[in-house]
Design an enzyme around this catalytic site. Structure first.
Site, PDB file in Angstrom:
ATOM      1  N   ARG A   1      -8.389   2.974  -0.108  1.00 44.60           N
ATOM      2  CA  ARG A   1      -6.933   2.987  -0.377  1.00 44.60           C
ATOM      3  C   ARG A   1      -6.139   3.621   0.767  1.00 44.60           C
ATOM      4  O   ARG A   1      -5.170   4.356   0.550  1.00 44.60           O
ATOM      5  CB  ARG A   1      -6.611   3.749  -1.677  1.00 44.60           C
TER       6      ARG A   1
ATOM      7  N   SER B   1      -2.819   2.015 -10.782  1.00 44.50           N
ATOM      8  CA  SER B   1      -3.412   3.364 -10.713  1.00 44.50           C
ATOM      9  C   SER B   1      -2.466   4.301  -9.966  1.00 44.50           C
ATOM     10  O   SER B   1      -2.115   4.024  -8.819  1.00 44.50           O
ATOM     11  CB  SER B   1      -4.742   3.326  -9.957  1.00 44.50           C
TER      12      SER B   1
ATOM     13  N   GLU C   1      -1.923   7.816  -5.358  1.00 50.58           N
ATOM     14  CA  GLU C   1      -2.099   6.551  -4.621  1.00 50.58           C
ATOM     15  C   GLU C   1      -0.721   5.910  -4.379  1.00 50.58           C
ATOM     16  O   GLU C   1      -0.491   5.268  -3.357  1.00 50.58           O
ATOM     17  CB  GLU C   1      -2.980   5.618  -5.467  1.00 50.58           C
TER      18      GLU C   1
HETATM   19  C1  LIG Z   1      -0.303  -3.607 -12.774  1.00 52.53           C
HETATM   20  C2  LIG Z   1      -0.704  -3.208 -11.381  1.00 52.53           C
HETATM   21  C3  LIG Z   1      -2.026  -3.311 -11.000  1.00 52.53           C
HETATM   22  C4  LIG Z   1      -2.427  -2.964  -9.703  1.00 52.53           C
HETATM   23  N1  LIG Z   1      -3.739  -3.095  -9.362  1.00 52.53           N
HETATM   24  C5  LIG Z   1      -4.146  -2.759  -8.119  1.00 52.53           C
HETATM   25  C6  LIG Z   1      -5.508  -2.910  -7.753  1.00 52.53           C
HETATM   26  O1  LIG Z   1      -6.338  -3.362  -8.527  1.00 52.53           O
HETATM   27  N2  LIG Z   1      -5.880  -2.533  -6.500  1.00 52.53           N
HETATM   28  C7  LIG Z   1      -4.978  -2.049  -5.590  1.00 52.53           C
HETATM   29  O2  LIG Z   1      -5.387  -1.743  -4.465  1.00 52.53           O
HETATM   30  N3  LIG Z   1      -3.669  -1.908  -5.905  1.00 52.53           N
HETATM   31  C8  LIG Z   1      -3.232  -2.252  -7.148  1.00 52.53           C
HETATM   32  N4  LIG Z   1      -1.919  -2.105  -7.494  1.00 52.53           N
HETATM   33  C9  LIG Z   1      -0.971  -1.523  -6.517  1.00 52.53           C
HETATM   34  C10 LIG Z   1      -0.157  -2.578  -5.724  1.00 52.53           C
HETATM   35  O3  LIG Z   1      -0.096  -3.793  -6.388  1.00 52.53           O
HETATM   36  C11 LIG Z   1      -0.720  -2.810  -4.317  1.00 52.53           C
HETATM   37  O4  LIG Z   1      -0.781  -1.601  -3.603  1.00 52.53           O
HETATM   38  C12 LIG Z   1       0.098  -3.822  -3.525  1.00 52.53           C
HETATM   39  O5  LIG Z   1      -0.539  -4.111  -2.304  1.00 52.53           O
HETATM   40  C13 LIG Z   1       1.527  -3.344  -3.239  1.00 52.53           C
HETATM   41  O6  LIG Z   1       2.240  -4.432  -2.712  1.00 52.53           O
HETATM   42  P1  LIG Z   1       3.821  -4.449  -2.684  1.00 52.53           P
HETATM   43  O7  LIG Z   1       4.248  -5.610  -1.860  1.00 52.53           O
HETATM   44  O8  LIG Z   1       4.358  -4.409  -4.074  1.00 52.53           O
HETATM   45  O9  LIG Z   1       4.131  -3.089  -1.938  1.00 52.53           O
HETATM   46  P2  LIG Z   1       5.401  -2.143  -2.114  1.00 52.53           P
HETATM   47  O10 LIG Z   1       5.260  -1.369  -3.378  1.00 52.53           O
HETATM   48  O11 LIG Z   1       6.636  -2.908  -1.914  1.00 52.53           O
HETATM   49  O12 LIG Z   1       5.173  -1.173  -0.883  1.00 52.53           O
HETATM   50  C14 LIG Z   1       4.082  -0.279  -0.870  1.00 52.53           C
HETATM   51  C15 LIG Z   1       4.121   0.531   0.438  1.00 52.53           C
HETATM   52  O13 LIG Z   1       3.881  -0.329   1.532  1.00 52.53           O
HETATM   53  C16 LIG Z   1       4.991  -0.351   2.427  1.00 52.53           C
HETATM   54  N5  LIG Z   1       5.145  -1.755   2.842  1.00 52.53           N
HETATM   55  C17 LIG Z   1       5.251  -2.835   2.039  1.00 52.53           C
HETATM   56  N6  LIG Z   1       5.319  -3.955   2.782  1.00 52.53           N
HETATM   57  C18 LIG Z   1       5.248  -3.562   4.077  1.00 52.53           C
HETATM   58  C19 LIG Z   1       5.294  -4.265   5.324  1.00 52.53           C
HETATM   59  N7  LIG Z   1       5.422  -5.592   5.401  1.00 52.53           N
HETATM   60  N8  LIG Z   1       5.219  -3.534   6.466  1.00 52.53           N
HETATM   61  C20 LIG Z   1       5.107  -2.178   6.431  1.00 52.53           C
HETATM   62  N9  LIG Z   1       5.089  -1.465   5.283  1.00 52.53           N
HETATM   63  C21 LIG Z   1       5.152  -2.156   4.115  1.00 52.53           C
HETATM   64  C22 LIG Z   1       6.183   0.170   1.617  1.00 52.53           C
HETATM   65  O14 LIG Z   1       7.158   0.772   2.453  1.00 52.53           O
HETATM   66  C23 LIG Z   1       5.494   1.153   0.690  1.00 52.53           C
HETATM   67  O15 LIG Z   1       5.304   2.398   1.337  1.00 52.53           O
HETATM   68  C24 LIG Z   1      -1.467  -2.468  -8.772  1.00 52.53           C
HETATM   69  C25 LIG Z   1      -0.120  -2.359  -9.170  1.00 52.53           C
HETATM   70  C26 LIG Z   1       0.250  -2.733 -10.450  1.00 52.53           C
HETATM   71  C27 LIG Z   1       1.702  -2.645 -10.847  1.00 52.53           C
END
Ligand SMILES: Cc1cc2nc3c(=O)[nH]c(=O)nc-3n(C[C@H](O)[C@H](O)[C@H](O)COP(=O)(O)OP(=O)(O)OC[C@H]3O[C@@H](n4cnc5c(N)ncnc54)[C@H](O)[C@@H]3O)c2cc1C
Length: 335
Positions: free
Chosen positions: A161, A235, A331
């Site tokens: 992570r 998580s 996380e």
């Molecule tokens: C129901 C649920 C289940 C999940 N299950 C998992 C799982 O099984 N495994 C897991 O690893 N995660 C899981 N997650 C967490 C999440 O989905 C992941 O971490 C996902 O990759 C986040 O993507 P996002 O585009 O929504 O990121 P955001 O929430 O929009 O951003 C997350 C971080 O990344 C940065 N960021 C986003 N895009 C960029 C970019 N293009 N360039 C630079 N920085 C950037 C943001 O500034 C922020 O700090 C889960 C979340 C939920 C709600």
């Protein structure tokens, strides 16, 4: 490019936290991104699907919503395809694209919310697979230099992570594209017990990658709250790694503690179990709480404030520390 002012971020984060941002702009091209950044004096925050972020206060700056799209096949061998994917693509839609084309490897990562660009940030992982094993390159725009940089897999310093984008280079880059190497020949990974059991329930003995994906979807839907129904960010805490000596001592006091020995003389402990032992599982505090099926997931039942959820996470960290001597790490990204 439309720049909106003083608007609510509630629709842009899966926790459903109602804070506002001074400005919000959605970008669809790298040129738009460069223009936007070069003219901006206020703090900038990048947002994909908002599924790994907890907003604790209004944001006095510019939120850039990533809408860069496109999937390109850039190379192919007998064994593999190399796909360069724009960072604003939706992760699960990309997984479905791969399954449809029989590109194998990331099917265990089905249904993880969010964007492709955020996948290397914390090296997303689930059901025995981590995305780092399929990434060959990350392309990113330096927020200060406004130059495109290329990071090899080793440059990304992937860990559990974590990656360089969450540590040393935090806040320095906008990830614009990720290149994946996927196999043309299925190499099904059902090492995670729950997948095996789900495939049995589904009556499947010779699974395809589509079957594995469906098994993962079934498991996730039965265990995790759907953010469209109950606000959450998956998580909230990482599973902690502790020294083997400390794990052995804990096992004496808590023989049933779930523990997973790692290769580097450490043992991973299930954070959900630690939280449950402290009595938090299923606890609600008005509008927020800890999910009843999964103690790792903090939830917003409606109108919780981000600060309330943050304070609950601090209370959990303290309780786990005083009972087990283990410091949980968040996380979710806090803003
Ligand atoms: C129901 C649920 C289940 C999940 N299950 C998992 C799982 O099984 N495994 C897991 O690893 N995660 C899981 N997650 C967490 C999440 O989905 C992941 O971490 C996902 O990759 C986040 O993507 P996002 O585009 O929504 O990121 P955001 O929430 O929009 O951003 C997350 C971080 O990344 C940065 N960021 C986003 N895009 C960029 C970019 N293009 N360039 C630079 N920085 C950037 C943001 O500034 C922020 O700090 C889960 C979340 C939920 C709600």
């Amino acid at each position: 490019m439309l720049i909106q002012e003083n608007i609510s971020l509630r629709p842009f984060n899966t926790f459903g936290i109602d804070v506002s941002t001074k400005k919000l702009a959605a970008i669809r091209t790298i040129d738009d991104l460069k223009t936007l950044i070069s003219n901006e004096l206020m703090p900038i925050y990048i947002l994909g699907g908002g599924s790994n972020v907890l907003f604790t206060k209004d944001f006095n700056g510019l939120i850039i919503k990533n809408e860069l799209k496109g999937i390109q096949l850039i190379d192919e061998t007998d064994q593999h395809v190399y796909l360069k994917v724009a960072s604003g693509e939706i992760w699960h839609e990309f997984v479905c694209f791969c399954i449809k084309n029989n590109y194998c490897g990331i099917e265990n990562l089905s249904l993880i919310p969010g964007s492709v660009g955020a996948s290397p940030m914390q090296n997303i992982g689930a059901y025995g697979v981590e995305v780092k094993d399929f990434i060959t390159e990350v392309e990113a725009l330096g927020l200060k230099s406004l130059k495109i940089a290329h990071f090899s897999n080793a440059d990304c310093e992937f860990d559990y992570r974590s990656s360089i984008f969450k540590t040393k280079e935090k806040g320095n880059y906008f990830i614009t594209a990720v290149t994946f190497r996927l196999s043309k020949h299925p190499n099904i990974n059902t090492s995670y017990g729950a997948i095996q059991s789900e495939l049995e329930v589904m009556g499947i003995t010779h699974p395809t990658i589509k079957d594995v994906s469906q098994a993962v979807i079934n498991i996730r839907e039965s265990k995790l709250p759907n953010p469209k129904v109950i606000g959450n960010a998956g998580s909230f805490f990482k599973n902690p790694s502790i020294s083997n000596e400390k794990a052995a001592a804990l096992k004496k006091s808590f023989p049933e503690i779930p523990h997973y020995p790692q290769s580097n003389n450490t043992t991973k402990i299930a954070a959900g179990w630690l939280i449950e032992q402290c009595g938090f599982k299923g606890k609600t505090f008005g509008e927020f709480g800890v999910h009843k099926k999964q103690a790792l997931v903090l939830v917003n039942y409606g109108n919780a404030k981000g600060k309330e959820i943050y304070d609950l996470s601090a209370e959990i960290i303290q309780a786990v520390n005083s009972k087990f001597g283990i410091e949980l790490e968040r996380e979710v990204n806090i803003l």
